[in-house]
Design a protein around this motif. Structure first.
Motif, mmCIF file in Angstrom:
data_model
loop_
_atom_site.group_PDB
_atom_site.id
_atom_site.type_symbol
_atom_site.label_atom_id
_atom_site.label_comp_id
_atom_site.label_asym_id
_atom_site.label_seq_id
_atom_site.Cartn_x
_atom_site.Cartn_y
_atom_site.Cartn_z
ATOM 1 N N MET A 1 11.537 10.460 -69.338
ATOM 2 C CA MET A 1 11.614 9.526 -70.209
ATOM 3 C C MET A 1 10.693 9.019 -71.236
ATOM 4 O O MET A 1 9.379 8.957 -70.394
ATOM 5 N N SER A 2 10.507 8.864 -72.275
ATOM 6 C CA SER A 2 9.373 8.769 -73.177
ATOM 7 C C SER A 2 8.927 7.265 -72.995
ATOM 8 O O SER A 2 9.492 6.445 -72.253
ATOM 9 N N GLU A 3 7.650 7.131 -73.282
ATOM 10 C CA GLU A 3 7.066 5.840 -72.967
ATOM 11 C C GLU A 3 7.831 4.616 -73.965
ATOM 12 O O GLU A 3 7.805 3.579 -73.290
ATOM 13 N N ARG A 4 8.046 5.151 -75.182
ATOM 14 C CA ARG A 4 9.150 4.085 -75.908
ATOM 15 C C ARG A 4 10.369 3.591 -74.974
ATOM 16 O O ARG A 4 10.750 2.586 -74.925
ATOM 17 N N GLU A 5 10.843 4.671 -74.390
ATOM 18 C CA GLU A 5 12.149 4.047 -73.647
ATOM 19 C C GLU A 5 11.932 3.494 -72.284
ATOM 20 O O GLU A 5 12.578 2.791 -72.095
ATOM 21 N N ARG A 6 10.579 3.833 -71.668
ATOM 22 C CA ARG A 6 10.236 3.130 -70.667
ATOM 23 C C ARG A 6 10.042 1.765 -70.897
ATOM 24 O O ARG A 6 10.422 0.743 -70.149
ATOM 25 N N ASN A 7 9.443 1.288 -72.170
ATOM 26 C CA ASN A 7 9.029 -0.004 -72.743
ATOM 27 C C ASN A 7 10.278 -0.640 -72.619
ATOM 28 O O ASN A 7 10.681 -1.879 -72.418
ATOM 29 N N LYS A 8 11.272 -0.195 -73.481
ATOM 30 C CA LYS A 8 12.317 -0.747 -73.666
ATOM 31 C C LYS A 8 13.303 -1.015 -72.500
ATOM 32 O O LYS A 8 13.724 -2.119 -72.242
ATOM 33 N N ALA A 9 13.284 -0.096 -71.425
ATOM 34 C CA ALA A 9 13.675 -0.601 -70.240
ATOM 35 C C ALA A 9 13.104 -1.850 -69.623
ATOM 36 O O ALA A 9 13.873 -2.617 -68.754
ATOM 37 N N VAL A 10 11.867 -1.819 -69.302
ATOM 38 C CA VAL A 10 11.196 -3.002 -69.003
ATOM 39 C C VAL A 10 11.920 -4.262 -69.812
ATOM 40 O O VAL A 10 11.897 -5.296 -69.248
ATOM 41 N N VAL A 11 11.807 -4.263 -71.025
ATOM 42 C CA VAL A 11 12.452 -5.436 -71.805
ATOM 43 C C VAL A 11 13.802 -5.560 -71.561
ATOM 44 O O VAL A 11 14.061 -7.014 -71.340
ATOM 45 N N ARG A 12 14.442 -4.789 -71.135
ATOM 46 C CA ARG A 12 15.983 -5.094 -70.725
ATOM 47 C C ARG A 12 15.836 -5.776 -69.289
ATOM 48 O O ARG A 12 16.537 -6.711 -69.097
ATOM 49 N N ARG A 13 15.167 -5.359 -68.556
ATOM 50 C CA ARG A 13 15.020 -6.059 -67.032
ATOM 51 C C ARG A 13 14.402 -7.550 -67.237
ATOM 52 O O ARG A 13 14.857 -8.258 -66.537
ATOM 53 N N ILE A 14 13.664 -7.757 -68.355
ATOM 54 C CA ILE A 14 13.020 -9.049 -68.390
ATOM 55 C C ILE A 14 14.585 -9.935 -68.782
ATOM 56 O O ILE A 14 14.496 -10.993 -68.077
ATOM 57 N N TYR A 15 15.217 -9.542 -69.586
ATOM 58 C CA TYR A 15 16.454 -10.722 -69.705
ATOM 59 C C TYR A 15 17.513 -10.606 -68.871
ATOM 60 O O TYR A 15 17.935 -11.690 -68.426
ATOM 61 N N ALA A 16 17.718 -9.558 -68.121
ATOM 62 C CA ALA A 16 18.755 -9.404 -67.056
ATOM 63 C C ALA A 16 17.971 -10.052 -65.701
ATOM 64 O O ALA A 16 18.985 -10.766 -65.087
ATOM 65 N N ARG A 17 16.917 -9.870 -65.245
ATOM 66 C CA ARG A 17 16.491 -10.166 -64.267
ATOM 67 C C ARG A 17 15.506 -11.559 -64.166
ATOM 68 O O ARG A 17 15.842 -12.527 -63.248
ATOM 69 N N ILE A 18 14.818 -11.586 -65.136
ATOM 70 C CA ILE A 18 13.735 -12.959 -65.171
ATOM 71 C C ILE A 18 14.759 -13.993 -65.836
ATOM 72 O O ILE A 18 14.796 -14.980 -65.147
ATOM 73 N N TRP A 19 14.869 -13.799 -66.857
ATOM 74 C CA TRP A 19 15.670 -15.161 -67.544
ATOM 75 C C TRP A 19 17.152 -15.171 -67.017
ATOM 76 O O TRP A 19 17.473 -16.324 -66.745
ATOM 77 N N SER A 20 17.918 -14.164 -66.965
ATOM 78 C CA SER A 20 19.206 -14.489 -66.682
ATOM 79 C C SER A 20 19.592 -14.752 -64.829
ATOM 80 O O SER A 20 20.281 -15.543 -64.563
ATOM 81 N N ALA A 21 18.605 -14.259 -64.170
ATOM 82 C CA ALA A 21 18.746 -14.263 -62.931
ATOM 83 C C ALA A 21 17.588 -14.968 -62.196
ATOM 84 O O ALA A 21 17.669 -15.434 -60.996
ATOM 85 N N GLY A 22 16.660 -15.462 -63.024
ATOM 86 C CA GLY A 22 15.495 -16.214 -62.441
ATOM 87 C C GLY A 22 14.508 -15.589 -61.446
ATOM 88 O O GLY A 22 13.798 -16.315 -60.647
ATOM 89 N N GLU A 23 14.443 -14.295 -61.686
ATOM 90 C CA GLU A 23 13.475 -13.620 -60.431
ATOM 91 C C GLU A 23 11.989 -13.678 -61.333
ATOM 92 O O GLU A 23 11.756 -12.648 -61.752
ATOM 93 N N LEU A 24 11.501 -14.943 -60.914
ATOM 94 C CA LEU A 24 10.050 -15.125 -61.340
ATOM 95 C C LEU A 24 8.920 -14.095 -60.585
ATOM 96 O O LEU A 24 7.942 -13.912 -61.477
ATOM 97 N N ASP A 25 9.214 -13.402 -59.642
ATOM 98 C CA ASP A 25 8.197 -12.500 -59.118
ATOM 99 C C ASP A 25 8.059 -11.456 -60.151
ATOM 100 O O ASP A 25 7.132 -10.629 -59.915
ATOM 101 N N LEU A 26 9.171 -10.876 -60.782
ATOM 102 C CA LEU A 26 9.003 -9.938 -61.603
ATOM 103 C C LEU A 26 7.840 -10.307 -62.766
ATOM 104 O O LEU A 26 7.452 -9.212 -63.311
ATOM 105 N N VAL A 27 7.694 -11.464 -63.256
ATOM 106 C CA VAL A 27 6.602 -11.674 -63.975
ATOM 107 C C VAL A 27 5.458 -11.168 -63.972
ATOM 108 O O VAL A 27 4.775 -10.098 -64.609
ATOM 109 N N ASP A 28 5.050 -11.199 -62.593
ATOM 110 C CA ASP A 28 3.684 -10.544 -62.176
ATOM 111 C C ASP A 28 3.880 -9.126 -62.368
ATOM 112 O O ASP A 28 2.722 -8.293 -62.489
ATOM 113 N N GLU A 29 4.918 -8.403 -62.109
ATOM 114 C CA GLU A 29 5.074 -6.997 -62.145
ATOM 115 C C GLU A 29 5.136 -6.694 -63.587
ATOM 116 O O GLU A 29 4.436 -5.321 -63.789
#
Length: 139
Positions: A1-29
């Motif tokens: 997976m390219s760096e660009r695709e890895r970065n996009k995957a990280v952003v998808r996690r932000i919306y799915a897990r931090i904002w939508s699920a409230g997993e604040l521990d992921l902010v530090d990760e």
């Protein structure tokens, strides 16, 4: 997976897990400890504690908050995302008591990565639409 695709995957996690699920521990990760966070509600650049406080405030006011990725564009070390935010204000939010009103707004977030973590984050949303839907003001 390219760096660009890895970065996009990280952003998808932000919306799915931090904002939508409230997993604040992921902010530090996912975000650098030296994060430059540009929040339009502030005239200064703030950091990780402010980002966590923002997530908590939204999740308290709209416990059913969901953010859906509408468009995701990655180039080099940057990712831009257009998203839809929905929820119901069943908790205190922006200094106002629960209203039971539904919220449906769009926004655009801009991210810059360094060494796999977000070092710069700009947060923009339809604030006028939000305030109108909360009954704070009319358009």
């Amino acid at each position: 997976m390219s760096e660009r695709e890895r970065n996009k995957a990280v952003v998808r996690r932000i919306y799915a897990r931090i904002w939508s699920a409230g997993e604040l521990d992921l902010v530090d990760e996912l975000f650098s400890p030296d994060l430059a966070f540009h929040d339009p509600a502030s005239d200064r650049t703030v950091g990780l504690p402010d980002l966590k406080a923002l997530v908590r405030a939204w999740r308290t006011g709209l416990p059913d908050l969901r953010e859906e990725v509408l468009d995701l564009i990655g180039e080099d070390d940057r990712v831009a995302c257009r998203f839809r935010l929905t929820g119901t204000q069943t908790g205190p939010f922006l200094g106002r008591p629960p209203s039971g009103r539904p919220i449906n707004i769009v926004g655009v977030d801009l991210y810059r990565f360094q060494n796999g973590r977000i070092v710069d984050f700009t947060y923009l949303e339809d604030t006028l639409g939000l305030l109108s839907q909360l009954g704070v003001m009319t358009r």
